[in-house]
Design a protein around this motif. Structure first.
Motif, PDB file in Angstrom:
ATOM      1  N   ASP A 159       0.848  -1.104  -0.231  1.00  0.00           N
ATOM      2  CA  ASP A 159       0.028   0.049   0.116  1.00  0.00           C
ATOM      3  C   ASP A 159       1.013   1.210   0.081  1.00  0.00           C
ATOM      4  O   ASP A 159       1.916   1.400   0.680  1.00  0.00           O
ATOM      5  N   ARG A 182      -3.612  -0.015  -3.263  1.00  0.00           N
ATOM      6  CA  ARG A 182      -3.949  -1.027  -2.334  1.00  0.00           C
ATOM      7  C   ARG A 182      -3.614  -2.518  -3.033  1.00  0.00           C
ATOM      8  O   ARG A 182      -4.157  -2.637  -4.095  1.00  0.00           O
ATOM      9  N   SER A 186      -5.410  -5.756   0.914  1.00  0.00           N
ATOM     10  CA  SER A 186      -5.643  -4.580   1.701  1.00  0.00           C
ATOM     11  C   SER A 186      -6.986  -4.107   1.277  1.00  0.00           C
ATOM     12  O   SER A 186      -7.918  -3.507   2.011  1.00  0.00           O
TER      13      SER A 186
END
Length: 225
Positions: A159, A182, A186
């Motif tokens: 991320d 992301r 995530s």
């Protein structure tokens, strides 16, 4: 970074609307427009909230299919453009994700869709906290975004903020927007942390490259389990 995202879209609103209406973004024309419409149709909604509706193409398409659509965007220029040519059944309002998180939208919808409109970090955490309350019983959230494995490029697969680019777009575009990358894990955690369960994940393929053009998450409220 969140402020830079908004500033970029304010100055590029007119150029973006022209690009969409002229079909200049080939990945959307070949893959992702049809993919999100197919996912919405499969959910059979009567009502739909279009988060980050932009110039309104998705809201317009859904309204023409008989769906009652509410399109919101933080950029007032976009909601003005969208409202000017809106078919019956589509309405628009300038509203930020932070305003929604603070309770500024007291309605429920069969489908809440975000089509390539989740670019930030902190604003998403706030927005996702409000999403379960926006779902009607049996409703779902649909998120289409860039496929993490294909846009990682030379960066580590983790991320973090990335620089934006208008490469391949017309010279009318300027001040590219940063965006928050992301990983797939995530994204799943973002849903689960806010009482949303990912029920389905689609990876629509580009017929020319054979690679995923995007990823689409379908989630429902935890209480619907």
């Amino acid at each position: 970074m969140e402020g830079q995202i908004l500033a970029s879209w304010v100055v590029n609103a007119a150029a973006w609307a022209r690009a969409i209406r002229r079909g200049e973004i080939l990945s959307r024309e070949r893959v992702t427009n049809g993919a999100i419409l197919e996912a919405i149709t499969a959910a059979s909604p009567r009502t739909l909230l279009d988060l980050g509706c932009g110039e309104g193409w998705l809201a317009h398409q859904c309204a023409r299919q008989g769906i009652e659509v509410f399109g919101i965007d933080a950029v007032a220029e976009f909601t003005t453009i969208a409202a000017e040519s809106a078919p019956p059944g589509a309405r628009f309002q300038a509203l930020t994700y932070q305003q929604i998180a603070a309770g500024g939208l007291d309605e429920q919808f069969d489908v809440v869709v975000a089509n390539f409109s989740l670019l930030g970090n902190g604003s998403l955490a706030e927005l996702f906290q409000a999403l379960p309350k926006l779902l009607a019983p049996g409703g779902c959230v649909l998120v289409q975004t860039l496929h993490p494995l294909l846009v990682c490029a030379d960066y580590p697969y983790e991320d973090g903020w990335r620089e934006g680019s208008w490469a391949g777009f017309s010279p009318a575009f300027r001040a590219p927007s940063p965006w928050y990358f992301r990983t797939m894990e995530s994204w799943i955690r973002l849903f689960s942390r806010h009482d949303l369960v990912v029920r389905e994940m689609r990876e629509p393929l580009d017929p020319l490259s054979g690679q995923p053009g995007s990823v689409i998450f379908l989630a429902t409220a935890q209480s619907a389990t």
